[in-house]
Design an enzyme around this catalytic site. Structure first.
Site, PDB file in Angstrom:
ATOM      1  CG  ASN A 213      -1.510 -14.751 -12.147  1.00  0.00           C
ATOM      2  OD1 ASN A 213      -2.226 -15.412 -11.408  1.00  0.00           O
ATOM      3  ND2 ASN A 213      -0.896 -13.655 -11.731  1.00  0.00           N
ATOM      4  CG  ASN A 215      -1.551 -10.308 -13.518  1.00  0.00           C
ATOM      5  OD1 ASN A 215      -1.344 -11.425 -13.998  1.00  0.00           O
ATOM      6  ND2 ASN A 215      -0.588  -9.551 -13.034  1.00  0.00           N
ATOM      7  CE  LYS A 216       1.407 -12.731 -16.947  1.00  0.00           C
ATOM      8  NZ  LYS A 216       1.429 -12.736 -15.491  1.00  0.00           N
ATOM      9  CB  ILE A 217      -3.813 -10.477 -22.449  1.00  0.00           C
ATOM     10  CG1 ILE A 217      -4.771  -9.874 -23.478  1.00  0.00           C
ATOM     11  CG2 ILE A 217      -3.123 -11.716 -22.976  1.00  0.00           C
ATOM     12  CD1 ILE A 217      -4.068  -9.335 -24.709  1.00  0.00           C
ATOM     13  CB  VAL A 218      -6.033 -15.091 -22.264  1.00  0.00           C
ATOM     14  CG1 VAL A 218      -6.623 -16.464 -22.027  1.00  0.00           C
ATOM     15  CG2 VAL A 218      -6.675 -14.441 -23.488  1.00  0.00           C
TER      16      VAL A 218
END
Length: 380
Positions: A213, A215-218
């Site tokens: 998604n 907002n994730k780290i990747v």
């Protein structure tokens, strides 16, 4: 009581701005534009294309698994993973109440019933002790699996969630679940790059599921991945998520109910460019976590850090306040000063659609619910 002005100033210094600081935003410093443009020029922007294959190959390497399946999002990935391990309508799935709603929703999408058990205070993830205590009290081990003596339903899976990237105590949890013939699906949506005793999260259970998604780290904009060390399970997952179509040059033959859960090649292109930078993102975030830990220690505020024998990705960093009143003051003060902070989720059994689900006392989860706050965690 602390007015938290020093905290606000410190966070603004870390991001070198007096403007609004969001909780977590993506960083596009690599081949994102190049790969997306290549995809557009190829015309393969939908669910078939070179970047989908490349993404799946990269994910097997990162997670040290045998098979990865690109899917449209992490929630869909968990839903399919549950079906792959045998969850059927009317079954039960053990999970934690302290989680994002997608974990519970994926169980409900299988027409199964979530059972909400407590977390450990050190990991904020599903507690092996809570699972064992529940099974000792309610478990009925039969030849074909484990059943709930109270409800009569089969307990067909266990879904631990690695909260904010902090791995749960997997060895003990998996040992207990194996004794009770319960498959384990790791909700690793938040833990890409995290490790448990030197092994990537998502690789220790029967299957693992990641989220990409925004907002994730990747990020891939939207997307997910199922990973497993069982090639048959992985191949079945690929088949189910691509409408359960039997390969044929031109005929449309589908022999069971599948899903159109495919990740578009356009999103996979973005994901591949992001995954190339994962190691740098992890290093950057670990440096920020060290700086936060030092600062908050000097202020007498507990900053949550990784547990022994684990390596957290520090996706969303968090502090633990003294009580709910201090938590609320922290939230009000920081957000009023353009520093975004957010409380941990409401426990799942507080939501109307899950209010009647079976659960234990959730003492640790309720303690953490009143105290944990996420702070800005973006790669700098």
């Amino acid at each position: 009581m602390n007015n938290f002005q020093e905290t606000i100033s410190f966070i603004k210094e870390q991001y070198n701005t007096n403007e609004f600081i969001p909780l977590h935003v993506p960083k596009f410093n690599g081949n994102e534009k190049k790969y997306v443009l290549e995809t557009i020029e190829s015309t393969f922007v939908s669910s078939v294309g070179a970047f989908v294959d490349q993404f799946e190959n990269i994910m097997t390497q990162i997670t040290n698994t045998q098979k990865a399946v690109a899917v449209v999002n992490g929630t869909a990935g968990i839903q399919v993973a549950l079906r792959l391990v045998g969850v059927k309508a009317g079954d039960e799935v053990l999970t934690q109440a302290l989680t994002f709603v997608a974990t519970a929703n994926a169980i409900a999408y299988c027409n199964a019933h979530p059972v909400f058990l407590d977390v450990d205070t050190d990991t904020m993830g599903l507690s092996p002790i809570a699972v064992e205590n529940f099974l000792i009290e309610f478990g009925d081990l039969r030849e074909d699996g484990c059943y709930n003596k109270k409800s009569g339903r089969k307990i067909s899976a266990c879904v631990p969630m690695h909260t904010f990237g902090f791995p749960v105590h997997l060895d003990e949890l998996i040992r207990i679940c194996r004794l009770w013939k319960i498959p384990v699906v790791e909700d690793a949506a938040e833990s890409l790059g995290s490790e448990y005793k030197g092994k990537p999260t998502g690789s220790l259970g029967d299957l693992g599921v990641f989220s990409f998604n925004g907002n994730k780290i990747v990020t891939s904009g939207g997307g997910g991945a199922i990973v497993t060390n069982s090639i048959p399970l992985g191949e079945k997952g690929k088949y189910l998520t691509t409408t359960a179509k039997i390969p044929h040059p031109y005929e449309y033959v589908h022999d069971e109910m599948g899903y159109n859960f495919r990740m578009p090649n356009l999103n996979a292109a973005l994901a591949c460019a992001q995954l190339e930078q994962l190691d740098g993102f992890l290093e950057n975030k670990r440096t920020l976590a060290e700086e936060y830990a030092s600062f908050f220690a000097s202020k007498g505020i507990k900053f949550r850090t990784e547990t022994p024998d684990t390596k957290a990705n520090y996706w969303l960093m968090c502090v633990e306040l003294e009580n709910k009143e201090e938590r609320n003051l922290f939230l009000e003060t920081t957000n009023a000063n353009a520093v975004m902070t957010r409380p941990i989720w409401q426990l799942m059994y507080r939501l109307p659609m899950y209010a009647n689900c079976q659960r234990d006392e959730n003492a640790n989860a309720e303690f953490l619910e009143e105290r944990i706050v996420n702070i800005p965690s973006s790669v700098r």
